[in-house]
Design an enzyme around this catalytic site. Structure first.
Site, PDB file in Angstrom:
ATOM      1  N   ARG A 174       0.537  -1.175  -0.011  1.00  0.00           N
ATOM      2  CA  ARG A 174      -0.245  -0.252  -0.158  1.00  0.00           C
ATOM      3  C   ARG A 174       0.470   1.171   0.071  1.00  0.00           C
ATOM      4  O   ARG A 174       0.185   2.546   0.797  1.00  0.00           O
ATOM      5  CB  ARG A 174      -0.912  -0.015   1.191  1.00  0.00           C
ATOM      6  N   SER A 214     -11.189  -0.451   2.501  1.00  0.00           N
ATOM      7  CA  SER A 214     -10.428  -0.662   4.116  1.00  0.00           C
ATOM      8  C   SER A 214     -10.094   0.629   4.724  1.00  0.00           C
ATOM      9  O   SER A 214      -9.506   1.492   3.947  1.00  0.00           O
ATOM     10  CB  SER A 214      -8.799  -1.399   3.750  1.00  0.00           C
ATOM     11  N   GLU A 249      -5.418   4.068   5.992  1.00  0.00           N
ATOM     12  CA  GLU A 249      -4.890   3.959   4.885  1.00  0.00           C
ATOM     13  C   GLU A 249      -5.466   4.723   3.403  1.00  0.00           C
ATOM     14  O   GLU A 249      -4.506   5.274   2.671  1.00  0.00           O
ATOM     15  CB  GLU A 249      -5.836   2.298   3.679  1.00  0.00           C
TER      16      GLU A 249
HETATM   17  C1  LIG Z   1     -15.617  -0.411  -1.301  1.00  0.00           C
HETATM   18  C2  LIG Z   1     -14.031   0.142  -1.925  1.00  0.00           C
HETATM   19  C3  LIG Z   1     -13.344  -1.468  -1.969  1.00  0.00           C
HETATM   20  C4  LIG Z   1     -11.584  -1.210  -2.204  1.00  0.00           C
HETATM   21  N1  LIG Z   1     -10.868  -2.029  -2.360  1.00  0.00           N
HETATM   22  C5  LIG Z   1     -10.245  -2.186  -1.925  1.00  0.00           C
HETATM   23  C6  LIG Z   1      -8.702  -3.046  -2.451  1.00  0.00           C
HETATM   24  O1  LIG Z   1      -8.904  -4.124  -2.241  1.00  0.00           O
HETATM   25  N2  LIG Z   1      -7.772  -3.231  -2.677  1.00  0.00           N
HETATM   26  C7  LIG Z   1      -6.578  -1.040  -3.041  1.00  0.00           C
HETATM   27  O2  LIG Z   1      -5.429  -1.297  -2.683  1.00  0.00           O
HETATM   28  N3  LIG Z   1      -7.824  -0.472  -1.917  1.00  0.00           N
HETATM   29  C8  LIG Z   1      -9.107  -0.830  -2.679  1.00  0.00           C
HETATM   30  N4  LIG Z   1     -10.262   0.354  -2.409  1.00  0.00           N
HETATM   31  C9  LIG Z   1      -9.230   1.746  -2.411  1.00  0.00           C
HETATM   32  C10 LIG Z   1      -8.919   2.042  -3.473  1.00  0.00           C
HETATM   33  O3  LIG Z   1     -10.219   1.356  -4.384  1.00  0.00           O
HETATM   34  C11 LIG Z   1      -7.829   2.439  -4.626  1.00  0.00           C
HETATM   35  O4  LIG Z   1      -7.108   2.968  -3.750  1.00  0.00           O
HETATM   36  C12 LIG Z   1      -7.527   3.121  -5.991  1.00  0.00           C
HETATM   37  O5  LIG Z   1      -6.419   3.019  -6.718  1.00  0.00           O
HETATM   38  C13 LIG Z   1      -8.092   5.394  -5.623  1.00  0.00           C
HETATM   39  O6  LIG Z   1      -8.272   5.010  -6.390  1.00  0.00           O
HETATM   40  P1  LIG Z   1      -9.402   6.164  -7.377  1.00  0.00           P
HETATM   41  O7  LIG Z   1      -9.699   7.139  -8.883  1.00  0.00           O
HETATM   42  O8  LIG Z   1     -11.004   6.898  -6.414  1.00  0.00           O
HETATM   43  O9  LIG Z   1      -8.441   7.637  -5.999  1.00  0.00           O
HETATM   44  P2  LIG Z   1      -8.629   8.971  -5.422  1.00  0.00           P
HETATM   45  O10 LIG Z   1      -9.097   8.133  -4.491  1.00  0.00           O
HETATM   46  O11 LIG Z   1      -9.743   9.698  -5.841  1.00  0.00           O
HETATM   47  O12 LIG Z   1      -6.582   8.814  -5.004  1.00  0.00           O
HETATM   48  C14 LIG Z   1      -6.421   7.740  -4.211  1.00  0.00           C
HETATM   49  C15 LIG Z   1      -5.215   8.771  -3.831  1.00  0.00           C
HETATM   50  O13 LIG Z   1      -4.669   8.876  -5.479  1.00  0.00           O
HETATM   51  C16 LIG Z   1      -3.693   9.990  -5.642  1.00  0.00           C
HETATM   52  N5  LIG Z   1      -4.174  10.228  -6.775  1.00  0.00           N
HETATM   53  C17 LIG Z   1      -5.744   9.396  -7.588  1.00  0.00           C
HETATM   54  N6  LIG Z   1      -5.137   9.634  -9.308  1.00  0.00           N
HETATM   55  C18 LIG Z   1      -4.379  10.431  -8.962  1.00  0.00           C
HETATM   56  C19 LIG Z   1      -3.523  11.000 -10.786  1.00  0.00           C
HETATM   57  N7  LIG Z   1      -3.656  10.663 -11.491  1.00  0.00           N
HETATM   58  N8  LIG Z   1      -1.984  11.508 -10.165  1.00  0.00           N
HETATM   59  C20 LIG Z   1      -1.346  11.515  -8.777  1.00  0.00           C
HETATM   60  N9  LIG Z   1      -1.612  11.068  -8.071  1.00  0.00           N
HETATM   61  C21 LIG Z   1      -3.316  11.027  -7.965  1.00  0.00           C
HETATM   62  C22 LIG Z   1      -4.870  11.454  -4.813  1.00  0.00           C
HETATM   63  O14 LIG Z   1      -4.406  12.438  -4.412  1.00  0.00           O
HETATM   64  C23 LIG Z   1      -5.259  10.293  -3.082  1.00  0.00           C
HETATM   65  O15 LIG Z   1      -4.397  10.703  -2.574  1.00  0.00           O
HETATM   66  C24 LIG Z   1     -11.577   0.264  -2.543  1.00  0.00           C
HETATM   67  C25 LIG Z   1     -11.993   0.548  -2.304  1.00  0.00           C
HETATM   68  C26 LIG Z   1     -13.047   0.755  -2.287  1.00  0.00           C
HETATM   69  C27 LIG Z   1     -14.786   2.279  -1.825  1.00  0.00           C
END
Ligand SMILES: Cc1cc2nc3c(=O)[nH]c(=O)nc-3n(C[C@H](O)[C@H](O)[C@H](O)COP(=O)(O)OP(=O)(O)OC[C@H]3O[C@@H](n4cnc5c(N)ncnc54)[C@H](O)[C@@H]3O)c2cc1C
Length: 348
Positions: A167, A240, A337
């Protein structure tokens, strides 16, 4: 020069999966990453705080973000190289992660099947090196393309440059430095499937699949995830909320002696072990707890939920109560996280 659109006082309620109310002073929707050098020429972006927001599935808005929110929209997926055995696939940051998983499986490529149904965008996947069911995305990343804010240039980082860990990555440690614009993955056509993880064998058996292919594994994992995790479209959450703590091996063994049911996994070295945050939270009695609209999921103790109108600050306050009680009962510090916006995590 690329295209972008500016929205002032933009509501972010629908742009975070907790569904909490937040507003950005300025939201810039960037359709083409080629616009980034021009955009970062403006003082407000060059010098001010910038939050890059993907699907908002790993952020908690404890307050409104200061400064500018940047959302990348580019959606292309393409094959760059194919030597018959392995293929390099490039996806723009704005592509939905699960859409990329399905695209690769549809093209006969393996590797991402265990990462099916993780919400969010491709651009965010390297940030915390997304992982599930025994696989992390870093294993398959060949190159991350990112705009480097302090030099104003687009850079290509190799897998080792990215410093992936549990992570964690270089990008997560330098959140103000990088805007990820595209990710390139090296995917095999064939690989030994990873099935030895909670319930995968059983789910495949229930599906009547005796000799699974990658596409079946993705389906089994999607079914498991749908059953086990609350759907953010129904109840706000960010998956999580706490990382599994990595503790010194001696501490993990002492805990295991006191609590024989505590699940324990290899750590990041011989000297450490990863222990289950969910088990400690559940054992401390929090599963299904609710205070107003802030709660801990009754489905999964690791998931902080918004039952309706909880504010980010209320959710964060509950997360602190949970962490404090785990600290008191097990002498283990929990760390969140998701990225906290407008607040700092106060370790217990
Ligand atoms: C139901 C559920 C289940 C999940 N299961 C998992 C799992 O099994 N494993 C896991 O690892 N995660 C899981 N997650 C967490 C999440 O899905 C991941 O971390 C995902 O990668 C976040 O993507 P996002 O586009 O929504 O990022 P955001 O929430 O929009 O951003 C997350 C972080 O990334 C940064 N960021 C986003 N895009 C960029 C970019 N293009 N350049 C630079 N920085 C950027 C943001 O500034 C922030 O710091 C889960 C979430 C939910 C809601």
């Amino acid at each position: 020069m690329g295209s972008y659109r500016i929205v002032e006082k933009a509501r972010l309620d629908a742009r975070n999966t907790f569904g909490v109310a937040a507003r950005a002073p300025m939201l810039v929707e960037v359709a083409d990453a080629a616009a980034l050098p021009e955009l970062f020429g403006y003082a407000m972006l060059r010098e001010g705080p910038v939050l890059v927001l993907g699907g908002g599935s790993n952020v908690l808005f404890a307050d409104d973000p200061a400064g500018t929110v940047l959302a990348l929209g580019a959606q292309k997926i393409a094959i760059l190289e194919d030597d018959g055995e392995r293929v390099i696939v490039r996806a723009d940051a704005g592509v939905e992660w699960h859409a990329l998983v399905l695209w690769t499986l549809g093209h006969g490529l393996a590797g991402l099947e265990n990462l099916a149904l993780i919400p969010g965008t491709v651009g965010a996947a390297p940030i915390q090196n997304i992982g599930a069911y025994g696989v992390e995305v870093g294993e398959f990343i060949e190159t991350v393309e990112a705009f480097q804010r302090d030099t104003g240039q687009i850079k290509r980082l190799s897998k080792s440059d990215c410093e992936f860990a549990y992570r964690d990555s270089l990008f997560k440690r330098q959140l103000d430095r990088w805007v990820i614009t595209a990710v390139e993955l090296r995917l095999p056509r064939q690989r030994e499937l990873k099935l030895d993880y909670a319930g995968v064998h059983e789910e495949l058996a229930a599906m009547g699949i005796a000799t699974p292919r990658a596409v079946h594994v993705a389906e089994a994992i999607s079914r498991l995830r749908t059953r086990k995790l609350p759907n953010p479209a129904i109840v706000g959450n960010a998956g999580s909320f706490f990382k599994n703590p990595i503790v010194p091996a001696a501490q993990a063994l002492a805990l295991k002696e006191a609590h024989s049911a505590l699940p324990m996994y290899p750590g990041d070295s011989e000297a450490t072990r990863k222990i289950s945050a969910a088990w400690m939270i559940e054992t401390a009695g929090w599963k299904g707890f609710r205070d107003g609209d802030a709660g801990i999921s009754a489905q999964h103790a690791l998931v902080l939920v918004n039952h309706g109108n909880a504010t980010g600050a209320q959710l964060l306050a509950l997360a602190h109560r949970v962490a404090d009680s785990v600290q008191e009962k097990f002498a283990v510090a929990l760390e969140p996280e998701p990225r906290l916006i407008g607040a700092r995590w106060q370790s217990s």
